[in-house]
Enzyme design. Structure first.
Site, short mmCIF file in Angstrom:
data_model
loop_
_atom_site.label_atom_id
_atom_site.label_comp_id
_atom_site.label_asym_id
_atom_site.label_seq_id
_atom_site.Cartn_x
_atom_site.Cartn_y
_atom_site.Cartn_z
N SER A 217 -3.42 60.90 38.88
CA SER A 217 -3.84 62.08 38.13
C SER A 217 -5.18 61.80 37.46
O SER A 217 -5.30 60.85 36.68
CB SER A 217 -2.78 62.43 37.08
OG SER A 217 -3.24 63.49 36.27
N GLY A 219 -6.78 64.04 35.54
CA GLY A 219 -6.98 65.01 34.48
C GLY A 219 -7.60 66.29 35.02
O GLY A 219 -7.13 66.86 36.00
N ALA A 220 -8.68 66.72 34.40
CA ALA A 220 -9.34 67.96 34.81
C ALA A 220 -9.94 67.88 36.20
O ALA A 220 -10.26 68.90 36.81
CB ALA A 220 -10.44 68.32 33.80
N GLY A 222 -8.32 66.78 38.85
CA GLY A 222 -7.30 66.96 39.87
C GLY A 222 -6.53 65.71 40.22
O GLY A 222 -6.23 64.87 39.36
N GLY A 248 1.55 67.09 34.11
CA GLY A 248 1.84 66.01 35.04
C GLY A 248 3.20 66.14 35.67
O GLY A 248 3.40 65.80 36.85
N ASP A 249 4.18 66.62 34.89
CA ASP A 249 5.53 66.81 35.43
C ASP A 249 5.55 67.93 36.46
O ASP A 249 6.26 67.85 37.47
CB ASP A 249 6.50 67.13 34.28
CG ASP A 249 6.50 66.04 33.22
OD1 ASP A 249 6.24 64.87 33.56
OD2 ASP A 249 6.73 66.36 32.04
#
Length: 309
Positions: A217, A219-220, A222, A248-249
């Site tokens: 991950s 973050g912003a 992708g 994230g889930d």
């Protein structure tokens, strides 16, 4: 049927305040309670996508009873939580309405005894017989061995069930060595695992350590996936502002649903990124905005290449 494991379940409580100030009293404008812990969040999204899900893990005390009562109201989710003598934890999210920022307070969870852990492992082994995939999610409650997830991964592998691991720290390190099918760390967790702050290099290193596929991950920016079939980067169409709690889930739910539906990796990643973005945009922390998801899904950009192997 998909199985999600949440060893440290929680009652997620969200407070909304006009503006959060340290050392001050605040009037709460809205309170939301829902079953929480990463695996329960994943299960709720999977059920919304039309999949049947069994949830297991630990539950105890008055808070645990509230969690189980709330689970009965979620269509498509089957409760197979294991009782413990301690009390299920609470997590408190305080949303600043002026800035949109969220302050999170997480209790440690109940201390699990060796007898309770043995009972869980027996129940887990039985549940694996009827599932198509399993997700092992979140922190370990006090009392459990640091290699708990590694043992659960090996049990799933023996049963022939694909397993996704989403945790951090030493449990992640031990879990990767047990050769899970997929791990989904964020960039900080991946850097802690591998020592590298370059996401591409770190995902490849994590694969060498035992994980078949690593989905990082960013973050912003992708998701970055290093798989046996190739490497891909999926990005949202633009920066999405809102509450990232549970994003994230939701991405894990997208990956799992894509796995059991046998979608190619670019489609799995597009779904995961769209779900994460729709979760950031949702008014309630940890839920996802379906209209936003459907709109984002067609605009996620996926670039990469298929492996020559």
């Amino acid at each position: 049927m998909i199985l999600t494991v949440t060893l440290n379940t929680a009652l997620d409580i969200t407070y909304r305040v006009r503006e959060l100030h340290p050392h001050a009293s605040h009037r709460v404008s809205e309170v939301t309670e829902r079953p929480g812990g990463k695996g329960l969040n994943v299960a709720r999204v999977l059920a919304a996508l039309g999949h049947e899900v069994t949830v297991t893990g630990f539950t105890g005390g008055a808070t645990g009873r509230i969690v189980q009562d709330r689970l009965t109201g979620i269509p498509g989710v089957l409760d197979a939580l294991i009782p413990v003598s301690g009390a299920t934890r609470r997590t408190i999210a305080v949303v600043d309405e002026l800035t949109g920022d969220t302050t999170q307070l997480n209790e440690p969870g109940p201390t699990v005894t060796s007898a309770e852990w043995t009972a869980f492992q027996e129940a887990y082994g039985a549940l694996l017989a009827g599932v198509s995939a399993v997700a092992l999610c979140g922190s370990l409650p006090p009392g459990l061995p640091v290699g708990a997830y590694a043992g659960l991964i090996r049990t799933a592998r023996t049963a022939g069930v694909p397993v996704l691991l989403d945790t951090s720290g030493e449990p992640l390190r031990r879990g990767v060595a047990a050769r899970p099918d997929t791990v989904k760390p964020n960039t900080d967790e991946l850097a802690e695992l591998t020592g590298s702050h370059d996401p591409l290099r770190a995902t490849q290193d994590a694969r060498r350590r035992g994980a078949r596929t690593v989905v990082a991950s960013l973050g912003a920016k992708g998701l970055l996936a290093a798989t046996p079939e190739g490497t891909w980067h999926a990005t949202p169409p633009s920066r999405i502002h809102g509450n990232p709690t549970g994003a994230g889930d939701s991405a894990v739910a997208g990956l799992l649903s894509g796995l059991v539906e046998r979608l190619p990796w670019p489609d799995r990643l597009a779904r995961a990124v769209a779900l994460a973005g729709a979760t950031v945009l949702a008014p309630v922390a940890g839920e996802f905005d379906r209209a936003a998801y459907e709109e984002l899904l067609g605009r996620v950009a996926v670039t990469g290449e298929v492996s020559a192997a």
